[in-house]
Motif scaffolding. Structure first.
Motif, PDB file in Angstrom:
ATOM      1  N   ALA A 168      36.083 -78.375 -17.192  1.00 29.90           N
ATOM      2  CA  ALA A 168      34.870 -77.579 -17.411  1.00 29.90           C
ATOM      3  C   ALA A 168      34.518 -76.802 -16.147  1.00 29.90           C
ATOM      4  O   ALA A 168      34.118 -75.633 -16.210  1.00 29.90           O
ATOM      5  N   LYS A 169      34.708 -77.439 -15.009  1.00 32.46           N
ATOM      6  CA  LYS A 169      34.348 -76.801 -13.737  1.00 32.46           C
ATOM      7  C   LYS A 169      35.367 -75.755 -13.311  1.00 32.46           C
ATOM      8  O   LYS A 169      35.017 -74.618 -12.988  1.00 32.46           O
ATOM      9  N   ILE A 170      36.650 -76.113 -13.325  1.00 36.21           N
ATOM     10  CA  ILE A 170      37.655 -75.218 -12.749  1.00 36.21           C
ATOM     11  C   ILE A 170      38.131 -74.149 -13.718  1.00 36.21           C
ATOM     12  O   ILE A 170      38.619 -73.103 -13.295  1.00 36.21           O
ATOM     13  N   TYR A 171      37.997 -74.405 -15.037  1.00 37.48           N
ATOM     14  CA  TYR A 171      38.537 -73.443 -15.993  1.00 37.48           C
ATOM     15  C   TYR A 171      37.471 -72.744 -16.826  1.00 37.48           C
ATOM     16  O   TYR A 171      37.550 -71.541 -17.071  1.00 37.48           O
ATOM     17  N   LEU A 172      36.460 -73.483 -17.274  1.00 37.79           N
ATOM     18  CA  LEU A 172      35.519 -72.917 -18.239  1.00 37.79           C
ATOM     19  C   LEU A 172      34.259 -72.312 -17.623  1.00 37.79           C
ATOM     20  O   LEU A 172      33.676 -71.403 -18.200  1.00 37.79           O
ATOM     21  N   GLU A 173      33.822 -72.819 -16.505  1.00 41.98           N
ATOM     22  CA  GLU A 173      32.541 -72.385 -15.943  1.00 41.98           C
ATOM     23  C   GLU A 173      32.458 -70.863 -15.794  1.00 41.98           C
ATOM     24  O   GLU A 173      31.518 -70.221 -16.281  1.00 41.98           O
ATOM     25  N   LYS A 174      33.437 -70.268 -15.154  1.00 40.43           N
ATOM     26  CA  LYS A 174      33.421 -68.822 -14.927  1.00 40.43           C
ATOM     27  C   LYS A 174      33.595 -68.055 -16.231  1.00 40.43           C
ATOM     28  O   LYS A 174      32.942 -67.031 -16.460  1.00 40.43           O
ATOM     29  N   ARG A 175      34.450 -68.552 -17.124  1.00 37.92           N
ATOM     30  CA  ARG A 175      34.688 -67.871 -18.396  1.00 37.92           C
ATOM     31  C   ARG A 175      33.445 -67.889 -19.276  1.00 37.92           C
ATOM     32  O   ARG A 175      33.155 -66.912 -19.962  1.00 37.92           O
ATOM     33  N   PHE A 176      32.728 -68.992 -19.264  1.00 36.22           N
ATOM     34  CA  PHE A 176      31.476 -69.055 -20.013  1.00 36.22           C
ATOM     35  C   PHE A 176      30.479 -68.032 -19.488  1.00 36.22           C
ATOM     36  O   PHE A 176      29.767 -67.380 -20.256  1.00 36.22           O
ATOM     37  N   ALA A 177      30.412 -67.901 -18.179  1.00 37.06           N
ATOM     38  CA  ALA A 177      29.434 -67.000 -17.555  1.00 37.06           C
ATOM     39  C   ALA A 177      29.757 -65.539 -17.823  1.00 37.06           C
ATOM     40  O   ALA A 177      28.849 -64.705 -17.905  1.00 37.06           O
ATOM     41  N   GLU A 178      31.037 -65.211 -17.995  1.00 32.53           N
ATOM     42  CA  GLU A 178      31.453 -63.813 -18.127  1.00 32.53           C
ATOM     43  C   GLU A 178      31.606 -63.351 -19.566  1.00 32.53           C
ATOM     44  O   GLU A 178      31.893 -62.187 -19.811  1.00 32.53           O
ATOM     45  N   ASN A 179      31.426 -64.260 -20.546  1.00 32.27           N
ATOM     46  CA  ASN A 179      31.610 -63.900 -21.943  1.00 32.27           C
ATOM     47  C   ASN A 179      30.389 -64.275 -22.773  1.00 32.27           C
ATOM     48  O   ASN A 179      29.612 -65.152 -22.397  1.00 32.27           O
ATOM     49  N   GLU A 180      30.253 -63.595 -23.909  1.00 37.95           N
ATOM     50  CA  GLU A 180      29.071 -63.773 -24.738  1.00 37.95           C
ATOM     51  C   GLU A 180      29.328 -64.581 -26.008  1.00 37.95           C
ATOM     52  O   GLU A 180      28.422 -64.754 -26.814  1.00 37.95           O
ATOM     53  N   SER A 181      30.545 -65.055 -26.211  1.00 37.13           N
ATOM     54  CA  SER A 181      30.836 -65.842 -27.407  1.00 37.13           C
ATOM     55  C   SER A 181      29.993 -67.111 -27.413  1.00 37.13           C
ATOM     56  O   SER A 181      29.756 -67.733 -26.376  1.00 37.13           O
ATOM     57  N   MET A 182      29.538 -67.484 -28.608  1.00 36.88           N
ATOM     58  CA  MET A 182      28.688 -68.657 -28.746  1.00 36.88           C
ATOM     59  C   MET A 182      29.547 -69.913 -28.762  1.00 36.88           C
ATOM     60  O   MET A 182      30.285 -70.165 -29.715  1.00 36.88           O
ATOM     61  N   CYS A 183      29.474 -70.705 -27.688  1.00 39.75           N
ATOM     62  CA  CYS A 183      30.261 -71.929 -27.586  1.00 39.75           C
ATOM     63  C   CYS A 183      29.369 -73.089 -27.162  1.00 39.75           C
ATOM     64  O   CYS A 183      28.464 -72.930 -26.339  1.00 39.75           O
TER      65      CYS A 183
END
Length: 264
Positions: free
Chosen positions: A98-113
């Motif tokens: 979650a920290k190394i892979y998803l954190e930045k991707r979540f912040a830069e995208n608008e998809s509802m996850c």
């Protein structure tokens, strides 16, 4: 021209029979005949040759069939794209991923996850019970109901704070996760055994963020993904990196659209 007319036309072309098409679609036969005639009237050409055995598609009908299939494919693609934008996609993963892979991707995208951060053992159960749509893990999930759709490789290296001047392996503190299945933990314990270091040098911390904080504060060192170098860390020695995989699993029976940013 209505979409439903194209659906009826495709079913007639597939079954070579107005009667069979009507049965499969749940319509009465005259209704199907009328819709086909309406389509032929709009196009100004016959699409089928009517015979005693049923219908045979004509050359004009083959052209319409080709375009109709493309139209229906585009409609399904549109539906999937729309659903992926409005549906909440549930992801299960570990703290480190979650920290190394998803954190930045979540912040830069608008998809509802929606994100479930759990141990590897719990993640498998969540996917098995259909409580999450995808599991992202550094383990191999051996289950016939799962499908691996993607993976990435990451280097695991021993890191220290850039402000830490010296590392003495004989007295250094090693931070690890309490998760017994964590590959970072397993690699750390194996390294300590190979180097004949003391188990008392290992400190267990459940929070990956706190491990990063403790290393950053020069309280110890830890085996971490190479991507962590962006957080003010540097290699603690010249150990050859260990390669590990991050694997992406969904259920084989899943029909939910996967947000592109997860596997791009």
């Amino acid at each position: 021209m209505e979409i439903n007319d194209l659906l009826i036309f495709l079913k007639v072309a597939e079954s070579n029979s107005i009667t069979k098409a009507a049965e499969e679609l749940g319509y009465v036969q005259p209704n199907v005949s009328e819709r086909v005639k309406k389509l032929e009237g709009e196009l100004g050409v016959p699409l089928f040759d009517r015979t005693n055995r049923g219908v045979e598609i004509l050359s004009a009908g083959e052209i319409v069939q080709n375009y109709a299939n493309k139209i229906m494919s585009l409609i399904e693609e549109m539906k999937g794209t729309v659903r992926s934008e409005i549906e909440i996609y549930n992801i299960g993963t570990t703290q480190s991923i979650a920290k190394i892979y998803l954190e930045k991707r979540f912040a830069e995208n608008e998809s509802m996850c929606s994100l479930f951060v759990e141990s590897n053992l719990t993640l498998k159960k969540l996917l098995k019970n259909n409580e999450v749509d995808m599991v992202i893990t550094n383990r191999f999930l051996n289950d016939t109901t799962f499908k691996k759709i993607h993976h990435i490789k990451e280097n695991l290296i021993l890191l220290k704070s850039i402000n830490k001047k010296k590392v003495d392996l004989q007295t250094e503190t090693f931070f690890v996760s309490r998760d017994q299945k964590c590959p970072f933990r397993q690699h750390t314990l194996q390294y300590i055994q190979d180097k004949s270091l003391l188990n008392s040098q290992v400190i267990e911390i459940d929070s990956f963020d706190i491990i990063l904080t403790m290393v950053s504060a020069q309280k110890g060192i830890a085996f971490l993904p190479e991507s962590s170098l962006d957080n003010g860390f540097e290699t603690a020695n010249d150990i050859e990196p260990k390669v590990f995989e991050i694997n992406f699993y969904i259920r084989k029976d899943s029909n939910k659209s996967i947000p592109n940013f997860l596997i791009s």
